[in-house]
Scaffold this motif. Sequence first.
Motif, short mmCIF file in Angstrom:
data_model
loop_
_atom_site.label_atom_id
_atom_site.label_comp_id
_atom_site.label_asym_id
_atom_site.label_seq_id
_atom_site.Cartn_x
_atom_site.Cartn_y
_atom_site.Cartn_z
N ARG A 53 42.32 51.68 42.95
CA ARG A 53 41.97 51.14 41.70
C ARG A 53 41.43 51.64 40.81
N VAL A 109 46.31 48.19 46.40
CA VAL A 109 45.91 47.09 44.63
C VAL A 109 46.91 46.32 44.04
N LYS A 110 46.77 45.32 44.02
CA LYS A 110 47.95 43.96 43.08
C LYS A 110 46.59 42.74 42.76
N ASP A 111 46.39 43.32 41.42
CA ASP A 111 45.77 41.85 40.59
C ASP A 111 44.07 42.22 41.60
N GLY A 112 43.77 42.68 42.04
CA GLY A 112 42.03 42.42 43.05
C GLY A 112 42.54 42.68 43.88
N ARG A 113 43.57 42.34 44.30
CA ARG A 113 43.72 42.07 46.23
C ARG A 113 43.66 43.64 46.72
N GLU A 114 42.93 44.03 47.62
CA GLU A 114 43.08 45.65 48.22
C GLU A 114 43.39 45.42 49.59
N MET A 115 44.27 46.17 49.63
CA MET A 115 44.42 47.16 51.58
C MET A 115 44.40 48.23 51.17
N ARG A 183 53.51 42.76 52.96
CA ARG A 183 52.55 41.77 52.93
C ARG A 183 52.00 41.59 51.35
N PHE A 184 52.48 41.89 50.53
CA PHE A 184 52.90 42.21 49.11
C PHE A 184 53.54 41.50 48.58
#
Length: 193
Positions: A53, A109-115, A183-184
């Motif tokens: 983050r 984390v990419k553009d607010g998408r988190e895994m 998935r990304f």
Amino acid sequence: MEIVLASASPRRRALLEMLGVRGFKIIPAETGEEAPDAGPADAVCHIALMKARKVSEECPAGALVIAADTLVYLDGEALGKPKSADEAGAMLRRLSGRDHTVYTGVALVKDGREMTFAESTGVFFRPMSDEEIAAYVKTGEPMDKAGAYGAQGRGAVFIERIDGDFFNVMGLPLCRLVTMLRRFGVDLINTEE
Ligand SMILES: Cc1cn([C@H]2C[C@H](O)[C@@H](COP(=O)(O)OP(=O)(O)OP(=O)(O)O)O2)c(=O)[nH]c1=O
């Protein structure tokens, strides 16, 4: 897609390069790495997510940030990096002749998408003499590594057996990482090259 490795670890960098990821940026995350009061899998995921983050905030839109955290777990206690040669020796004496578990948490984390996910690997050490431990500590290898050893270096001579992903012990569980990267939208298996 821009890929950013949020890590100062030369091992993580080498492993990403080994997978054929080209031109990724390295931006180490400056976090306190305070482990929360949780089990080891949750703890490494939490710290990895904090790192990802932090770096993601500094990255342009569309950048995929990868961060990880590795802990050695023994008798319900987390062993991080030793702060001194004495502490490294003490950790190695505890690991000698028994098995422990290495946990690595990974956060994407990419553009607010988190895994996040955590992977664990069992590592079985043969008994080590005090002389061997002293000589190994003297090499300096234990100092920047969780649990005071490097499975990919001289530490290999103490490892009788590994149960799980070896690369997880080195700091990046490659098998599951590649699945998550898909998935990304990053496919490291079916590349044109
Ligand atoms: C057990 C073990 C750990 N390690 C390393 C992996 C990690 O780099 C380190 C654990 O510390 P981490 O805090 O996970 O990572 P780091 O501080 O080196 O890098 P960053 O936080 O910037 O990503 O220990 C080995 O290289 N070999 C081993 O066998």
